[in-house]
Scaffold this motif. Structure first.
Motif, PDB file in Angstrom:
ATOM      1  N   ALA A  82     -22.741  55.755  21.138  1.00  0.00           N
ATOM      2  CA  ALA A  82     -21.800  54.669  20.849  1.00  0.00           C
ATOM      3  C   ALA A  82     -22.552  53.422  20.385  1.00  0.00           C
ATOM      4  O   ALA A  82     -22.121  52.734  19.450  1.00  0.00           O
ATOM      5  CB  ALA A  82     -20.954  54.355  22.081  1.00  0.00           C
ATOM      6  N   VAL A  83     -23.691  53.145  21.004  1.00  0.00           N
ATOM      7  CA  VAL A  83     -24.511  51.992  20.616  1.00  0.00           C
ATOM      8  C   VAL A  83     -25.058  52.186  19.205  1.00  0.00           C
ATOM      9  O   VAL A  83     -24.987  51.278  18.371  1.00  0.00           O
ATOM     10  CB  VAL A  83     -25.661  51.773  21.634  1.00  0.00           C
ATOM     11  CG1 VAL A  83     -26.663  50.753  21.125  1.00  0.00           C
ATOM     12  CG2 VAL A  83     -25.095  51.345  22.981  1.00  0.00           C
ATOM     13  N   ILE A 106     -36.425  51.453  14.682  1.00  0.00           N
ATOM     14  CA  ILE A 106     -36.404  52.274  15.898  1.00  0.00           C
ATOM     15  C   ILE A 106     -36.612  51.395  17.127  1.00  0.00           C
ATOM     16  O   ILE A 106     -35.922  51.555  18.142  1.00  0.00           O
ATOM     17  CB  ILE A 106     -37.457  53.397  15.824  1.00  0.00           C
ATOM     18  CG1 ILE A 106     -37.063  54.401  14.737  1.00  0.00           C
ATOM     19  CG2 ILE A 106     -37.627  54.081  17.170  1.00  0.00           C
ATOM     20  CD1 ILE A 106     -38.136  55.411  14.390  1.00  0.00           C
ATOM     21  N   ARG A 107     -37.531  50.448  17.035  1.00  0.00           N
ATOM     22  CA  ARG A 107     -37.754  49.531  18.165  1.00  0.00           C
ATOM     23  C   ARG A 107     -36.509  48.700  18.448  1.00  0.00           C
ATOM     24  O   ARG A 107     -36.184  48.441  19.603  1.00  0.00           O
ATOM     25  CB  ARG A 107     -38.948  48.623  17.877  1.00  0.00           C
ATOM     26  CG  ARG A 107     -40.268  49.306  18.083  1.00  0.00           C
ATOM     27  CD  ARG A 107     -41.407  48.352  17.888  1.00  0.00           C
ATOM     28  NE  ARG A 107     -42.658  48.960  18.298  1.00  0.00           N
ATOM     29  CZ  ARG A 107     -43.853  48.537  17.905  1.00  0.00           C
ATOM     30  NH1 ARG A 107     -43.956  47.492  17.084  1.00  0.00           N
ATOM     31  NH2 ARG A 107     -44.929  49.142  18.318  1.00  0.00           N
ATOM     32  N   LEU A 108     -35.820  48.290  17.404  1.00  0.00           N
ATOM     33  CA  LEU A 108     -34.583  47.535  17.565  1.00  0.00           C
ATOM     34  C   LEU A 108     -33.541  48.369  18.318  1.00  0.00           C
ATOM     35  O   LEU A 108     -32.883  47.877  19.246  1.00  0.00           O
ATOM     36  CB  LEU A 108     -34.049  47.134  16.189  1.00  0.00           C
ATOM     37  CG  LEU A 108     -32.869  46.196  16.138  1.00  0.00           C
ATOM     38  CD1 LEU A 108     -33.269  44.813  16.642  1.00  0.00           C
ATOM     39  CD2 LEU A 108     -32.373  46.083  14.701  1.00  0.00           C
ATOM     40  N   ALA A 109     -33.410  49.629  17.950  1.00  0.00           N
ATOM     41  CA  ALA A 109     -32.457  50.519  18.613  1.00  0.00           C
ATOM     42  C   ALA A 109     -32.859  50.753  20.071  1.00  0.00           C
ATOM     43  O   ALA A 109     -32.011  50.715  20.971  1.00  0.00           O
ATOM     44  CB  ALA A 109     -32.373  51.847  17.867  1.00  0.00           C
ATOM     45  N   LEU A 110     -34.142  50.972  20.312  1.00  0.00           N
ATOM     46  CA  LEU A 110     -34.608  51.185  21.683  1.00  0.00           C
ATOM     47  C   LEU A 110     -34.386  49.948  22.548  1.00  0.00           C
ATOM     48  O   LEU A 110     -34.014  50.056  23.723  1.00  0.00           O
ATOM     49  CB  LEU A 110     -36.089  51.586  21.693  1.00  0.00           C
ATOM     50  CG  LEU A 110     -36.385  53.036  21.326  1.00  0.00           C
ATOM     51  CD1 LEU A 110     -37.877  53.242  21.109  1.00  0.00           C
ATOM     52  CD2 LEU A 110     -35.876  53.971  22.416  1.00  0.00           C
ATOM     53  N   ALA A 111     -34.596  48.775  21.974  1.00  0.00           N
ATOM     54  CA  ALA A 111     -34.374  47.527  22.720  1.00  0.00           C
ATOM     55  C   ALA A 111     -32.904  47.382  23.103  1.00  0.00           C
ATOM     56  O   ALA A 111     -32.579  46.972  24.222  1.00  0.00           O
ATOM     57  CB  ALA A 111     -34.834  46.330  21.889  1.00  0.00           C
ATOM     58  N   GLU A 112     -32.024  47.725  22.187  1.00  0.00           N
ATOM     59  CA  GLU A 112     -30.589  47.638  22.474  1.00  0.00           C
ATOM     60  C   GLU A 112     -30.199  48.648  23.565  1.00  0.00           C
ATOM     61  O   GLU A 112     -29.428  48.322  24.458  1.00  0.00           O
ATOM     62  CB  GLU A 112     -29.771  47.881  21.194  1.00  0.00           C
ATOM     63  CG  GLU A 112     -28.295  47.713  21.378  1.00  0.00           C
ATOM     64  CD  GLU A 112     -27.853  46.313  21.772  1.00  0.00           C
ATOM     65  OE1 GLU A 112     -26.714  46.183  22.252  1.00  0.00           O
ATOM     66  OE2 GLU A 112     -28.622  45.345  21.609  1.00  0.00           O
TER      67      GLU A 112
END
Length: 149
Positions: A53-54, A29-35
């Motif tokens: 899309a991301v 989840i942190r990886l997705a939020l960072a992106e």
């Protein structure tokens, strides 16, 4: 609340994962939020369509990695990618069925008056926003090609 519901859902899920001490889910989840944050900074805005899309791209990357790791016999790494894929998939809308995809493509072809492969871009331009995060664009592309070809 911000204008990006997907980011808000990820933030709430991150808080829940922290409370539950679920490190593997929290990391994804942190990886997705960072992106999403990177995209927001680069593009000066972030809406739900762009966020989906991301996430869709991240899911596709996980699928490709799983395939590569499994062909190399690295089940440990494939399992990690599968876990991440399942976490990311939780934040995507319900996938479209094959018949729903076909119906979307047929409607787009009718509305654009597409009759040949030269019109594929017009059709994909209509279908993509409706199917983003809900279907694999390469499979949609194959359906469009079969209908127009």
């Amino acid at each position: 609340m911000s204008d990006c519901i997907v980011r808000d859902q990820l933030t709430e899920a991150m808080k829940e994962a922290m409370r539950n001490r679920d490190k593997s889910r929290l990391g994804t989840i942190r990886l997705a939020l960072a992106e999403l944050k990177r995209i927001e900074i680069d593009e000066k805005s972030l809406d739900d369509q762009r966020a989906l899309a991301v996430l869709d791209k991240m899911v596709k990357q996980r699928r490709d990695a799983i395939e590569q790791f499994e062909s190399a016999g690295r089940t440990d790494l494939a399992d990690q990618e599968k876990l991440e894929l399942n976490v990311l998939a939780d934040f995507l809308p319900t996938p479209l069925s094959e018949s729903e995809i076909t119906e979307l493509v047929d409607l787009a072809i009718t509305s654009t008056g597409a009759s040949s492969m030269a019109d594929m871009g017009k059709v994909m331009g209509i279908v993509k926003p409706q199917a983003q995060g809900r279907a694999d664009m390469s499979s949609i592309s194959k359906i469009v090609k079969s209908r127009l070809g």
